[in-house]
Design an enzyme around this catalytic site. Sequence first.
Site, PDB file in Angstrom:
ATOM      1  N   HIS A   1      -0.145  -2.088  -4.252  1.00 30.35           N
ATOM      2  CA  HIS A   1      -0.962  -1.096  -3.474  1.00 30.35           C
ATOM      3  C   HIS A   1      -0.025  -0.475  -2.367  1.00 30.35           C
ATOM      4  O   HIS A   1      -0.149   0.314  -1.690  1.00 30.35           O
ATOM      5  CB  HIS A   1      -1.946  -1.726  -2.511  1.00 30.35           C
ATOM      6  CG  HIS A   1      -3.409  -1.240  -2.835  1.00 30.35           C
ATOM      7  ND1 HIS A   1      -3.387   0.054  -3.724  1.00 30.35           N
ATOM      8  CD2 HIS A   1      -4.422  -1.158  -1.910  1.00 30.35           C
ATOM      9  CE1 HIS A   1      -4.859   0.553  -3.368  1.00 30.35           C
ATOM     10  NE2 HIS A   1      -5.558  -0.443  -2.384  1.00 30.35           N
TER      11      HIS A   1
ATOM     12  N   ASP B   1      -0.324   4.458  -5.166  1.00 31.73           N
ATOM     13  CA  ASP B   1      -0.143   3.588  -6.349  1.00 31.73           C
ATOM     14  C   ASP B   1      -1.070   4.171  -7.447  1.00 31.73           C
ATOM     15  O   ASP B   1      -1.948   4.862  -7.083  1.00 31.73           O
ATOM     16  CB  ASP B   1      -0.413   2.219  -6.171  1.00 31.73           C
ATOM     17  CG  ASP B   1      -1.709   2.036  -5.547  1.00 31.73           C
ATOM     18  OD1 ASP B   1      -1.835   2.787  -4.308  1.00 31.73           O
ATOM     19  OD2 ASP B   1      -2.838   1.430  -6.157  1.00 31.73           O
TER      20      ASP B   1
ATOM     21  N   ASN C   1      -9.358   4.898  -2.971  1.00 32.48           N
ATOM     22  CA  ASN C   1     -10.011   4.662  -1.782  1.00 32.48           C
ATOM     23  C   ASN C   1      -8.895   5.591  -0.754  1.00 32.48           C
ATOM     24  O   ASN C   1      -9.359   6.068   0.114  1.00 32.48           O
ATOM     25  CB  ASN C   1     -10.290   3.272  -1.160  1.00 32.48           C
ATOM     26  CG  ASN C   1     -11.485   3.025  -2.138  1.00 32.48           C
ATOM     27  OD1 ASN C   1     -12.335   3.761  -2.576  1.00 32.48           O
ATOM     28  ND2 ASN C   1     -11.549   1.370  -2.425  1.00 32.48           N
TER      29      ASN C   1
ATOM     30  N   ASN D   1      -7.493   2.053   2.994  1.00 31.33           N
ATOM     31  CA  ASN D   1      -8.923   2.864   2.905  1.00 31.33           C
ATOM     32  C   ASN D   1      -9.490   3.835   3.946  1.00 31.33           C
ATOM     33  O   ASN D   1     -10.075   4.644   4.062  1.00 31.33           O
ATOM     34  CB  ASN D   1      -9.951   1.719   2.639  1.00 31.33           C
ATOM     35  CG  ASN D   1      -9.911   0.991   1.562  1.00 31.33           C
ATOM     36  OD1 ASN D   1      -9.092   1.049   0.774  1.00 31.33           O
ATOM     37  ND2 ASN D   1     -10.992   0.101   1.381  1.00 31.33           N
TER      38      ASN D   1
END
Length: 283
Positions: A24, A96, A117, A71
């Site tokens: 991530h 990513d 997100n 997020n």
Amino acid sequence: MNTNDIWLIAGLGNPEPKYDGTRHNAGFAALDYLAGKWGISVSKTKFQGLWGQGEVDGHKVVLLKPLTYMNLSGDSIGPLAGFFKIPADHVIVLCDDITQNPGKLRIRPSGSAGGHNGLKSIIARLGGENFPRIRIGVGAKPRPDYDLADWVLGKFPPEDAKAMADRYPDLEAAAKLIMDGKLVNSCLVLAGDLDGVDITTVEGLAGENGELHPLQKAFLKEGAVQCGYCSSGMILSAKALIDSGVPLTEESIREGLSGVICRCGTYPRTIAAVMDAAQTMRK
């Protein structure tokens, strides 16, 4: 330098050290590479992130690592873009992508969040989807029932980490193509990839002594990238055209490649690449 030509490049990730080296945080890692290559210190703290600014090939560039956690990335990017009066189409996001193999680059001038997100947050704060993004392949889950959060927060094995690092120069080239206005509408894959096929490993096309073929070198040099509507056989068709001995002109190249290349705006760079490669291939 045009003082109005300012770009924001934001790499997405999570801020705590425990997330370093995770899938991530591919955006953070890519931004660190660009910062080092361009000599920009990303150390100022404001806008809920770490940022720095400099100049790259005549473009004023602001690099940003949001510290909001993935997020809420838009809560950092939106205010910084507003402060510097950077329009959405001059905001490049590095993030990513679990739909691509490790190191594969997928570049688009705009588009939906695709379930990401971080991108959802940015779309909400910028008020739309009209911003370019470079999505960095981190690999898909090994099996359907594998928890997605565990996968993206897991660390890269050494071979995948190397695959990522090997593509950073291509990612830098892609960012520069975007800032130079060479990312055409509908382009899906850039900087070393051709319609999902890595043009450095095209089957049936090989240079001497393990080097890239002259056509591969020329297409990478010219940024002669193709959109998702173009055939992956285009580069091999270009080779056949050169090998045929036909005199190469803009008209003959357009005619020779008409069946495998669309009119998405890449013709000028494709023609330049074919002419460039022909100088070597026809010696």
